[in-house]
Design an enzyme around this catalytic site. Structure first.
Site, PDB file in Angstrom:
ATOM      1  N   CYS A   2       0.846  -1.198   0.000  1.00 23.07           N
ATOM      2  CA  CYS A   2       0.000   0.000   0.000  1.00 23.07           C
ATOM      3  C   CYS A   2       0.881   1.248   0.000  1.00 23.07           C
ATOM      4  O   CYS A   2       2.082   1.187   0.218  1.00 23.07           O
ATOM      5  CB  CYS A   2      -0.912   0.005   1.220  1.00 23.07           C
ATOM      6  N   GLN A   3       0.264   2.379  -0.257  1.00 30.51           N
ATOM      7  CA  GLN A   3       0.976   3.655  -0.279  1.00 30.51           C
ATOM      8  C   GLN A   3       0.457   4.564   0.829  1.00 30.51           C
ATOM      9  O   GLN A   3      -0.752   4.703   1.009  1.00 30.51           O
ATOM     10  CB  GLN A   3       0.791   4.338  -1.631  1.00 30.51           C
TER      11      GLN A   3
END
Length: 274
Positions: A2-3
């Site tokens: 994820c970011q």
């Protein structure tokens, strides 16, 4: 992976520039297409936008990109689902109340065999390991400080213990804020930059967009931006050493005992995208 994206400032600031590049990672320049969200603290309130659609295609993201909401603390997340279906209730960041103020949390990683006992005060709505970790974290804070605390050193010390405990189950990169400060824990990958006078001319790595911060800031402004990987390709970002928890207040890391801000710099002009 994820970011994560966070912003902590000494004066209310909009995140339009950074968000323009960050948003592109949700299905355009990267493969994270399982939802996104962003939260802005405004006084005692928190304005939260969530969408289980890819951020690159989201009309809500288009709104946020052009909406200059000014805030001292912002947390955003682009999801690559590992646990939990792609649904609104599983979309980060998550929000809860503790000690009469809102807390916002977003996580990057995958916790395995993580099944803590909760008191029932904080319960997950969705089915992600991330929301479960957030509820457990707040449970423990409530038990440790039943009357509450605003002492950043006390909070940092307890969060550090919890980060080690929860992180024993897998990657536990996270951003957490109560509106007064922003905590950033690096388990594997997280970096930051502090922008202050003289301000740079910055160019996004994920979109052909440049801004001269000298034209949109004052000499006293200071802004810390935290991200999974650098958002610009012509600035020097600092890699947080894995295993460290940093506390940001007024646009810079706070010097606290047992907190290492000694870090590895990304060379200027180099971007390391996942």
């Amino acid at each position: 992976m994820c970011q994560l994206l966070g912003m902590n400032c000494n004066v209310p600031t909009d995140i339009c520039f950074s968000f323009a590049g960050f948003r592109a990672r949700g299905g355009l320049t990267d493969h994270h297409r399982d939802g996104w969200g962003i939260a802005f603290f405004e006084g005692a309130g928190a304005r939260v936008f969530l969408d289980p659609s890819p951020s690159a295609d989201s009309p809500v993201a288009e709104l946020v990109k052009h909406y200059p909401i000014r805030s001292l603390n912002v947390i955003a997340h682009i999801r690559k689902a590992t646990q939990g279906e792609v649904r609104l209730e599983n979309t980060h960041p998550f929000q809860r109340e503790l000690w009469g103020r809102y807390w916002i949390f977003a996580h990057n990683g995958n916790l395995k065999n993580f099944a803590p006992t909760l008191t029932g005060r904080f319960l997950p709505v969705g089915t992600t390991d991330s929301e479960l970790a957030f509820c457990y974290l707040l449970d423990r804070l409530a038990q440790r400080f039943p009357q509450g605390t605003r002492d950043i050193a006390e909070l940092h010390a307890e969060l550090r213990v919890l980060a080690i405990e929860i992180g024993s189950h897998g990657e536990f990169n996270f951003l957490l804020s109560d509106g007064d400060q922003l905590f950033a824990h690096c388990s594997s990958r997280l970096c930051y930059i502090v922008r202050k006078a003289p301000f740079p001319v910055a160019h996004l790595a994920d979109e052909d967009l440049t801004v001269d911060f000298n034209e949109v800031t004052t000499p006293l402004d200071r802004v810390a931006v935290i991200a999974t990987t650098p958002l610009t390709d012509n600035e020097r970002w600092t890699q947080i050493v894995p295993g460290n928890l940093l506390a940001f207040r007024d646009g810079e890391p706070v010097a606290l005992r047992d907190t290492s801000t000694v870090a590895q710099d990304y060379p200027r002009g180099t971007v390391t995208n996942a």
